[in-house]
Scaffold this motif. Structure first.
Motif, PDB file in Angstrom:
ATOM      1  N   LEU A 109       0.829  -1.210   0.000  1.00  0.00           N
ATOM      2  CA  LEU A 109       0.000   0.000   0.000  1.00  0.00           C
ATOM      3  C   LEU A 109       0.860   1.255   0.000  1.00  0.00           C
ATOM      4  O   LEU A 109       0.591   2.211  -0.746  1.00  0.00           O
ATOM      5  N   ILE A 113       0.757   4.427  -2.779  1.00  0.00           N
ATOM      6  CA  ILE A 113       0.329   5.800  -2.472  1.00  0.00           C
ATOM      7  C   ILE A 113       1.479   6.802  -2.508  1.00  0.00           C
ATOM      8  O   ILE A 113       1.243   8.014  -2.454  1.00  0.00           O
ATOM      9  N   GLY A 125      -5.771   9.936   2.883  1.00  0.00           N
ATOM     10  CA  GLY A 125      -7.022   9.181   2.903  1.00  0.00           C
ATOM     11  C   GLY A 125      -7.521   8.875   1.499  1.00  0.00           C
ATOM     12  O   GLY A 125      -7.878   7.737   1.174  1.00  0.00           O
ATOM     13  N   GLU A 126      -7.544   9.903   0.652  1.00  0.00           N
ATOM     14  CA  GLU A 126      -8.003   9.722  -0.727  1.00  0.00           C
ATOM     15  C   GLU A 126      -7.059   8.800  -1.495  1.00  0.00           C
ATOM     16  O   GLU A 126      -7.499   7.926  -2.259  1.00  0.00           O
ATOM     17  N   THR A 128      -5.164   6.448  -0.288  1.00  0.00           N
ATOM     18  CA  THR A 128      -5.325   5.083   0.201  1.00  0.00           C
ATOM     19  C   THR A 128      -6.569   4.431  -0.395  1.00  0.00           C
ATOM     20  O   THR A 128      -6.542   3.260  -0.806  1.00  0.00           O
ATOM     21  N   GLU A 129      -7.650   5.190  -0.469  1.00  0.00           N
ATOM     22  CA  GLU A 129      -8.891   4.658  -1.048  1.00  0.00           C
ATOM     23  C   GLU A 129      -8.670   4.264  -2.513  1.00  0.00           C
ATOM     24  O   GLU A 129      -9.085   3.179  -2.952  1.00  0.00           O
ATOM     25  N   THR A 130      -7.996   5.151  -3.248  1.00  0.00           N
ATOM     26  CA  THR A 130      -7.710   4.859  -4.659  1.00  0.00           C
ATOM     27  C   THR A 130      -6.779   3.656  -4.789  1.00  0.00           C
ATOM     28  O   THR A 130      -6.978   2.784  -5.638  1.00  0.00           O
ATOM     29  N   MET A 132      -6.319   1.136  -2.742  1.00  0.00           N
ATOM     30  CA  MET A 132      -6.992  -0.132  -2.433  1.00  0.00           C
ATOM     31  C   MET A 132      -7.883  -0.577  -3.595  1.00  0.00           C
ATOM     32  O   MET A 132      -7.983  -1.771  -3.896  1.00  0.00           O
ATOM     33  N   SER A 133      -8.503   0.396  -4.262  1.00  0.00           N
ATOM     34  CA  SER A 133      -9.306   0.068  -5.438  1.00  0.00           C
ATOM     35  C   SER A 133      -8.436  -0.513  -6.553  1.00  0.00           C
ATOM     36  O   SER A 133      -8.806  -1.496  -7.203  1.00  0.00           O
ATOM     37  N   ALA A 141      -5.619  -6.857  -3.241  1.00  0.00           N
ATOM     38  CA  ALA A 141      -6.086  -6.059  -2.106  1.00  0.00           C
ATOM     39  C   ALA A 141      -5.747  -6.726  -0.778  1.00  0.00           C
ATOM     40  O   ALA A 141      -5.468  -6.047   0.220  1.00  0.00           O
TER      41      ALA A 141
END
Length: 254
Positions: A109, A113, A125-126, A128-130, A132-133, A141
């Motif tokens: 991860l 990022i 935060g954003e 990390t979300e991207t 993980m997607s 994942a």
């Protein structure tokens, strides 16, 4: 016909007295997949490195999305950019290397990022979300907390693809992305690349994987001795090549 996303005109490159690129002309439209084929030493990898200015060129010019790479057009003249400015241009050009070039001391991860947070200034935060997607997209994942050393070569290369995609590039360059992998791991990387092509990602791929080139490429570019020898759709170049140099190469590898 729209303007090409990638356009190279007369690109030349020397290393000492050896001219490794001898006037490369190439155009790639948005959403197109172009595979570069040819023997070792043909200049394929060097050309990719010239596209994103990892190598400076000795002649010609490269444009990505209408922007001259390594230069700024001002009052009709090209002015060379600083390395910091060139790094800004590279944000739009993803590259996946033969070797995975992951940070061994960081988790999967954290590897993905790194660019969005440090280069694009996206919040953690954003990002990390991207990330993980994207890791889910490449089937990893569940390995987000692992370090690269715990992954197979094929898994590491899929992380490298996710890392490049995290920068939301306009263009993806792949430099023999399966050449360092054990044969049984090649398919999992090609599957991800095939899915990217189906989604409309613009890609230039240096490869010896003829099945991938035949099925996925819109155009084949055969290079030898620093020059483009032949271009055309896969069915033409791989099935009925016009040039003897291309026929000799294909006879050896098919």
């Amino acid at each position: 016909m729209s303007e090409p996303l990638l356009r190279a005109v007369g690109v030349r490159k020397r290393f000492g007295s050896t001219e490794v690129l001898r006037g490369i002309d190439l155009s790639v439209r948005k959403g197109q997949v172009v595979c570069l084929l040819g023997p070792s030493g043909a200049g394929k990898s060097t050309f990719l490195r010239c596209v994103n200015r990892l190598e400076t060129i000795d002649g010609g010019q490269v444009w990505v999305d209408g922007e001259p790479i390594g230069f700024r057009l001002h009052k009709g003249k090209l002015h060379e950019l600083s390395e910091r400015e060139v790094a800004g241009q590279r944000r739009d050009i993803g590259m996946v290397f033969q070797r995975f070039n992951l940070f061994a001391h960081r988790t999967v991860l954290e590897n993905v990022i790194e660019g969005p947070v440090r280069v694009r200034g996206i919040g953690a935060g954003e990002a990390t979300e991207t990330a993980m997607s994207l890791l889910a997209r490449v089937g990893l994942a569940d390995r987000a907390g692992d370090r690269p050393g715990r992954l197979s070569g094929g898994q590491q290369q899929r992380v490298a693809i996710a890392r490049a995609l995290a920068m939301k590039p306009k263009l993806m360059l792949f430099d023999e992305p399966t050449s360092a992998l054990d044969p049984e791991l090649v398919g999992e990387v090609l599957e991800v690349m095939t899915a990217l092509a189906a989604e409309g990602m613009t890609m230039v791929v240096v490869t010896h994987e003829m099945g991938f080139a035949r099925e996925v490429a819109d155009e084949i570019v055969f290079m030898a001795d620093g020059a483009v020898v032949e271009t055309g759709p896969p069915d033409e170049v791989l099935t009925a090549p016009r040039h003897e140099r291309t026929r000799q190469f294909l006879a050896r590898i098919l």
